[in-house]
Enzyme design. Structure first.
Site, PDB file in Angstrom:
ATOM      1  N   LYS A  54       0.965  -1.178   0.018  1.00 55.78           N
ATOM      2  CA  LYS A  54       0.029   0.130   0.143  1.00 55.78           C
ATOM      3  C   LYS A  54       0.917   1.341  -0.092  1.00 55.78           C
ATOM      4  O   LYS A  54       0.612   2.228  -0.835  1.00 55.78           O
ATOM      5  CB  LYS A  54      -0.927  -0.071   1.181  1.00 55.78           C
ATOM      6  CG  LYS A  54      -2.079  -1.068   0.971  1.00 55.78           C
ATOM      7  CD  LYS A  54      -2.786  -1.297   2.290  1.00 55.78           C
ATOM      8  CE  LYS A  54      -3.614  -2.593   2.189  1.00 55.78           C
ATOM      9  NZ  LYS A  54      -4.303  -3.044   3.373  1.00 55.78           N
ATOM     10  N   GLN A  98      -5.217  -1.671   9.612  1.00 54.21           N
ATOM     11  CA  GLN A  98      -5.077  -3.111   8.955  1.00 54.21           C
ATOM     12  C   GLN A  98      -5.666  -4.220   9.987  1.00 54.21           C
ATOM     13  O   GLN A  98      -5.198  -4.105  11.081  1.00 54.21           O
ATOM     14  CB  GLN A  98      -3.567  -3.429   8.775  1.00 54.21           C
ATOM     15  CG  GLN A  98      -3.148  -4.580   8.020  1.00 54.21           C
ATOM     16  CD  GLN A  98      -3.709  -4.542   6.816  1.00 54.21           C
ATOM     17  OE1 GLN A  98      -3.538  -3.404   5.852  1.00 54.21           O
ATOM     18  NE2 GLN A  98      -3.972  -5.759   6.159  1.00 54.21           N
ATOM     19  N   ASP A 121     -11.423   1.907   3.763  1.00 55.81           N
ATOM     20  CA  ASP A 121     -11.729   0.660   3.628  1.00 55.81           C
ATOM     21  C   ASP A 121     -13.309   0.267   3.519  1.00 55.81           C
ATOM     22  O   ASP A 121     -13.703  -0.791   3.129  1.00 55.81           O
ATOM     23  CB  ASP A 121     -11.428  -0.188   4.925  1.00 55.81           C
ATOM     24  CG  ASP A 121     -10.222  -0.900   4.811  1.00 55.81           C
ATOM     25  OD1 ASP A 121      -9.884  -1.482   3.645  1.00 55.81           O
ATOM     26  OD2 ASP A 121      -9.314  -1.038   5.600  1.00 55.81           O
TER      27      ASP A 121
HETATM   28  N1  GUN Z   1      -6.613  -7.125   5.828  1.00 54.01           N
HETATM   29  C1  GUN Z   1      -6.759  -8.117   4.826  1.00 54.01           C
HETATM   30  N2  GUN Z   1      -7.447  -7.419   3.685  1.00 54.01           N
HETATM   31  C2  GUN Z   1      -7.544  -6.087   4.496  1.00 54.01           C
HETATM   32  C3  GUN Z   1      -8.180  -4.829   3.838  1.00 54.01           C
HETATM   33  O1  GUN Z   1      -8.651  -4.808   2.618  1.00 54.01           O
HETATM   34  N3  GUN Z   1      -8.165  -4.034   4.652  1.00 54.01           N
HETATM   35  C4  GUN Z   1      -7.471  -3.835   5.876  1.00 54.01           C
HETATM   36  N4  GUN Z   1      -7.563  -2.816   6.722  1.00 54.01           N
HETATM   37  N5  GUN Z   1      -7.159  -4.999   6.373  1.00 54.01           N
HETATM   38  C5  GUN Z   1      -7.021  -6.155   5.620  1.00 54.01           C
END
Ligand code: GUN
Length: 290
Positions: A54, A98, A121
């Site tokens: 990211k 996350q 998200d």
């Molecule tokens: N962990 C696995 N996939 C994701 C996601 O799309 N967003 C977040 N915040 N954590 C994750």
């Protein structure tokens, strides 16, 4: 005829290019680039890999990204304080916590504390509720990536029979809502579904999000169906999907591979969501599809 294999990386590059152009246009007009703040708590190696990806993508498109790393033994209250502070900081356009969080943390309370207008998200109940009501503001990145793949390949969604296998809050449930909002007729399946293969065989669009390697084989697939594999399970150093490619490829019309299908799209849609949040918060126009 064998299925068309989706090149998720190529589609993700197109989305990122659009995001980069949008940010460059804003900057030319004197606006700061969007600020994305990621909270990474704990030692989960997969999470560290995602977050690094990211950060790299943010750099490519011109998003200012910052990673906050509270210690793995942090309390729920400490994370609530951090998320609250980011919510009140005008420099912060987008917040991502996350998951999974360490076991001592009340994840629900922390995710619910993310300011809805900065929830990149789309996990906050307000944003999930708006999506469910059919007036979405922001939607989770992985299902958005699946929709973008369908759009890119001109798969008809309106009136199509869609089956989503999996009912997680990150993928299955929002995927079903996005497909419903796009006028598909949607069935959500899960571990208790009777005659799963029979239900899946009715699908024009089959989305597999179970985390069970190779669970969906050719006997689950209607000839010509679009099969979207959201599986992302690490097995002996390799990433494996939910779909048994060998038996499905000769039957499906379209198939996303693992790796290289949905995976790259998730981060691209995160960038796109960060731009959308910055635009909404600052009253900026979004040109193109970014
Ligand atoms: N962990 C696995 N996939 C994701 C996601 O799309 N967003 C977040 N915040 N954590 C994750």
């Amino acid at each position: 005829m064998a299925a068309t294999i989706v090149d998720g990386k190529a589609i993700a590059t197109q989305v990122e290019d659009q995001v980069r152009r949008q940010i460059a246009a804003w900057r030319d007009a004197g606006h700061p680039s969007p600020g994305l703040h990621v909270v990474l708590c704990g030692d989960d190696p997969a999470s560290a890999t995602y977050v690094a990806g990211k950060a790299r993508a943010s750099e490519r498109v011109g998003i200012r990204s910052e990673v906050h790393r509270p210690p793995a033994d942090s309390s729920t209250e400490e994370l609530l304080a951090l998320v609250g502070r980011l919510g009140g900081d005008d420099e912060v356009d987008a917040i991502l916590v996350q998951v999974p969080l360490p076991p001592q943390i009340d994840s629900g309370r922390v995710l619910d504390a993310v300011a809805p207008e900065k929830d990149v998200d789309g996990f906050h109940p307000v944003n999930f509720g708006l999506l469910a009501e059919g007036r979405p503001r922001i939607a989770p990145c992985t299902p958005l990536g699946c929709m973008e793949i369908l759009r890119h390949h001109e798969v008809p969604v309106r009136g199509a029979r869609a089956v989503v296998v999996g009912r997680s809050t990150i993928v299955g449930r929002p995927m079903a809502l996005l497909l419903t909002n796009a006028d598909a007729t949607v069935t959500v399946c899960h571990s208790r579904t009777a005659d799963l293969a029979g239900v899946c065989r009715e699908a024009d669009i089959l989305v597999a999000a179970t985390g069970k390697v190779d669970m969906i084989d050719g006997s689950f697939v209607k000839p010509g169906a679009a099969v979207i594999d959201v599986g992302n399970t690490r097995v002996g150093g390799r990433v494996r999907g939910d779909v048994d490619r060998e038996s499905v490829e000769p039957i499906a019309g379209l198939l996303t591979p693992v790796p290289g299908g949905v995976g790259p799209m998730t981060i691209a849609m995160l960038m796109s969501n960060a731009v959308a949040l910055a635009a909404a918060r600052r009253g900026l126009a979004v040109t193109g599809a970014a």
